[in-house]
Scaffold this active site. Structure first.
Site, short mmCIF file in Angstrom:
data_model
loop_
_atom_site.label_atom_id
_atom_site.label_comp_id
_atom_site.label_asym_id
_atom_site.label_seq_id
_atom_site.Cartn_x
_atom_site.Cartn_y
_atom_site.Cartn_z
N HIS A 101 -7.61 -5.52 0.08
CA HIS A 101 -6.38 -4.75 0.21
C HIS A 101 -5.53 -5.30 1.36
O HIS A 101 -5.80 -5.01 2.52
CB HIS A 101 -6.80 -3.31 0.49
CG HIS A 101 -5.68 -2.33 0.50
ND1 HIS A 101 -4.95 -2.04 -0.63
CD2 HIS A 101 -5.15 -1.58 1.49
CE1 HIS A 101 -4.03 -1.14 -0.33
NE2 HIS A 101 -4.13 -0.84 0.96
N SER A 138 0.81 -1.20 0.00
CA SER A 138 0.00 0.00 0.00
C SER A 138 0.86 1.27 0.00
O SER A 138 1.76 1.39 -0.81
CB SER A 138 -0.96 -0.05 1.18
OG SER A 138 -2.03 0.78 0.93
#
Ligand code: GTR
Length: 667
Positions: free
Chosen positions: A642, A516
């Site tokens: 995610h 990320s």
């Protein structure tokens, strides 16, 4: 004739009025919160609006009404009296008494406030405030109006004992402050400056969501202080601050109308939070609505000429592209500091149930050792020599990546260097770091907490490494200087500086990895530091591996709005303006060439635009191919959201087995 002379008189008085702009004189009797409010921006807001504001601030850190009161009674010269004169010059007079400042100017407004933690407790205002009002009344002219500076609530995650008063609850703190300020204004006929409400309004917007304080309770030097000054301006000048065109240095343009609106709404509705409705625009997840775009060609120079061969790429085009990314997006970082040094802090040759040699190493950037990286290095205990290793920044602290009790917890002593820290339990993030798997595959792992380099909120770069490198007189990075992501990447390079010297690690075979936002940092580290022999981007998304021009999921606008500290100031101009970018993210990936590169997405992680990351990887392959390399870019998609999990690590380990040895960088 009479008519003519009337016109002449009117004209003359208009000219005189024009030549002598209105002047407002404001004295704050406060502490660091009034310093946040008035010592910057307030004078300038007036100047931009044709109003001269003379500002005084009587400052003692953490000063309460009780202390102001006893200072008044005993005429104690304990204040630092900061004054901004009509021409904008700032002077500081140390050891000043209250009476001196009160008599220093024919003040239009004199403001009082309570120390922040007691600002929601009316019972602490009396009897000190009424005494102070009587005391001041005897000194100031009759016209002087007394005001109440309603201070603001703390960030909800700060670690501070006094926050217990409000059950560590920001909303409760705000409600109490609002109520106490209403009561004190009613009771003593004070004019209210509703800064606390303005800040609470701002926290409802995308700009304030990610913190506007520098340490959990003081305003940051950009948005926070500006919003408070806007509130003072509108409340005291009685003019709307909306549309004021004072350009605050280093502030992101989009924040300005948000701060003004929140201040304005607070003046209109001073005791309640109003959501100004300034959220991010809705994300586009519709493939049909992706704007049509043309990707810049990495193999064409900025002057339009084609790159003819690998040598031209490596020698000229690569650096041209790198410097464009540097000045327009991530920001220029300093190099390796001259005084960089390392210290082995702890070592355990039999850690992780006998699996690992574990070390904690301090990486210091100058003689001042207060700012440092605590690097955790784990290598397989049964290794026959130096091993290849994965290096990455972690989100929550080294102790959070493992349940192993040996790893140091981040303790309260360290919170102060981060300004603010959320306590994460040991092992909280262990899912993302399958240490045993990595070690059993013959690799080492090195990691450090992101806050060691730069705590991850918009504190105007007061915490973190930036300040160590300012030129004389500098207090904020220039628009082409490093934001937080470039700082993390810089920290990764410093960790590599150390790993090159660690006897258990092969410094020529270090893969830099990140998930990320930390994947964005890993990519930038790989691009700027060719010593990294392999690069792994896991769900790095916007500002990482995803093509910006697709504006799918997170966009340049939304990332700048919510994380104005991540990139450099120049990047702001590409919000809603991706087509103007002189590059796109496939070219960032190309900067890694010809070293092995892994890019990964997850099917449900649409915010990070899986397709955009795939396209970027495919486009980068063209550069690898141009350089004569095949099979050096691996792309995978995982089912799910995610995250980074063992499934992803297995891909990276397999790829490292095949490719990492290829790109040994010789020491
Ligand atoms: C999100 C941000 C992304 C991504 C993510 C993360 O809020 O919009 O760019 O970096 O945080 O770091 O988990």
């Amino acid at each position: 004739m009479k008519r003519l002379s009337t016109i002449v008189i009117l004209l003359c008085s208009a000219l005189i009025a024009g030549a002598q702009p209105d002047t407002l004189r404001v004295l704050a009797v406060g502490n660091s919160f009034s310093r946040d409010a008035v010592e910057q921006n307030l004078h300038e807001l007036g100047a931009a609006d044709g109003l001269v504001i003379i500002v005084g601030n009587m400052y003692i850190p953490g000063c309460s009404l009780e202390r102001h009161y006893s200072n008044a009674v005993d005429n104690v010269p304990d204040y630092e009296y900061c004054k901004i004169s009509a021409d904008g010059r700032r002077t500081v007079r140390p050891r000043t008494e209250l009476a001196y400042a009160l008599a220093d100017e024919p003040w239009d407004f004199v403001t009082f406030q309570q120390v922040s933690h007691d600002s929601g407790r009316y019972e602490t205002f009396v009897p000190y405030l009424p005494y102070l009002l009587d005391f001041a009344r005897k000194i100031v002219p009759e016209k002087t109006k007394f005001c109440w500076h309603q201070t603001w609530a703390y960030d909800s995650d700060i670690v501070r004992d006094t926050f217990v008063i409000y059950d560590r609850d920001q909303t409760k703190m705000y409600n109490d402050i609002a109520e106490a300020s209403r009561k004190v204004c009613d009771r003593y006929g004070l004019k209210l400056i509703p800064a606390g409400t303005a800040i609470q309004n701002l926290r409802k917007t995308v700009f304030g969501r990610n913190s506007i304080t520098r340490d959990g309770y003081h305003m940051n030097n950009t948005l926070g202080r500006y919003a408070v000054a806007c509130t003072w301006y509108e409340a005291l000048a009685g003019r709307s601050v909306e549309g004021n065109d004072y350009a605050v240095p280093f502030m992101y343009d989009a924040q300005i109308p948000a701060a003004q609106k929140c201040a304005h709404l607070a003046v209109v509705r001073p005791f309640e939070v109003t959501n100004p409705g300034m959220d991010n625009p809705p994300a586009n997840y519709d493939v049909a609505k992706i704007p049509s775009y043309t990707l810049p060609d990495p193999l064409t120079f900025a002057n339009g000429k084609k790159v003819r061969n690998a040598r031209q790429w490596m020698k000229r085009r690569r650096s041209e592209l790198l410097s464009a990314f540097e000045t327009e997006m991530y920001g220029r970082a300093p190099g390796r500091p001259e005084k960089l040094h390392f210290r082995l802090l702890r070592e355990n040759k039999d850690a992780f149930g006998g699996l690992a040699v574990a070390k904690e190493v301090g990486i210091y950037f100058s003689d001042d050792e207060s700012q440092y990286i605590r690097l955790l290095v784990l290598t397989p205990r049964d290794a026959n020599g130096p091993v290849p290793a994965f290096l990455g920044v972690n989100f929550q602290g080294n102790h959070a990546i493992t349940t192993d009790e040996w790893v140091s917890m981040i303790g309260p002593d360290e919170y102060s260097r981060y300004g603010r820290y959320t306590e994460y339990p040991r092992g909280n993030n262990a899912r993302r770091w399958p240490i045993e798997l990595i070690l059993s595959r013959g690799y080492g792992v090195a990691t450090f907490y992101r806050g060691d380099i730069d705590p991850d909120w918009d504190d105007s770069f007061t915490n973190g490494v930036h300040k160590l490198f300012y030129k004389k007189g500098q207090s904020y990075p220039e628009p082409d200087e490093w934001g937080t992501i470039a700082a993390w990447a810089w920290g990764l390079s410093r960790a590599l500086d150390y790993l090159e010297n660690d006897p258990d690690v092969d410094g020529s075979k270090v893969a830099v990895i990140g998930h990320s936002r930390l994947g964005k940092a890993a990519l930038w580290a790989g691009a700027t530091d060719q010593r990294f022999a392999m690069v792994v981007s896991n769900c790095s998304g916007c500002g990482g591996a995803a093509i910006s021009r697709r504006a799918f999921g997170e966009t340049v606008r939304t990332i700048n709005n919510q994380f104005p500290h991540w990139f450099c100031g120049n990047f702001y101009k590409y919000s809603d303006n991706e087509a103007a970018l002189p590059f796109d993210q496939h070219e960032l990936l190309a900067l890694i060439a010809p070293r092995p590169l892994c890019v990964a997405s997850a099917t449900e992680d649409l915010w990070a635009d899986p397709e955009g990351q795939k396209i970027a990887a495919e486009e980068a392959v063209k550069v690898y191919r141009f350089l004569g390399y095949e099979g050096m870019v691996q792309y995978h998609t995982r089912e799910g959201g995610h995250d980074i999990v063992a499934y992803d690590w297995n891909y990276y380990l397999d790829f490292a087995d095949q490719k990492l040895s290829h790109f040994s960088v010789t020491k």
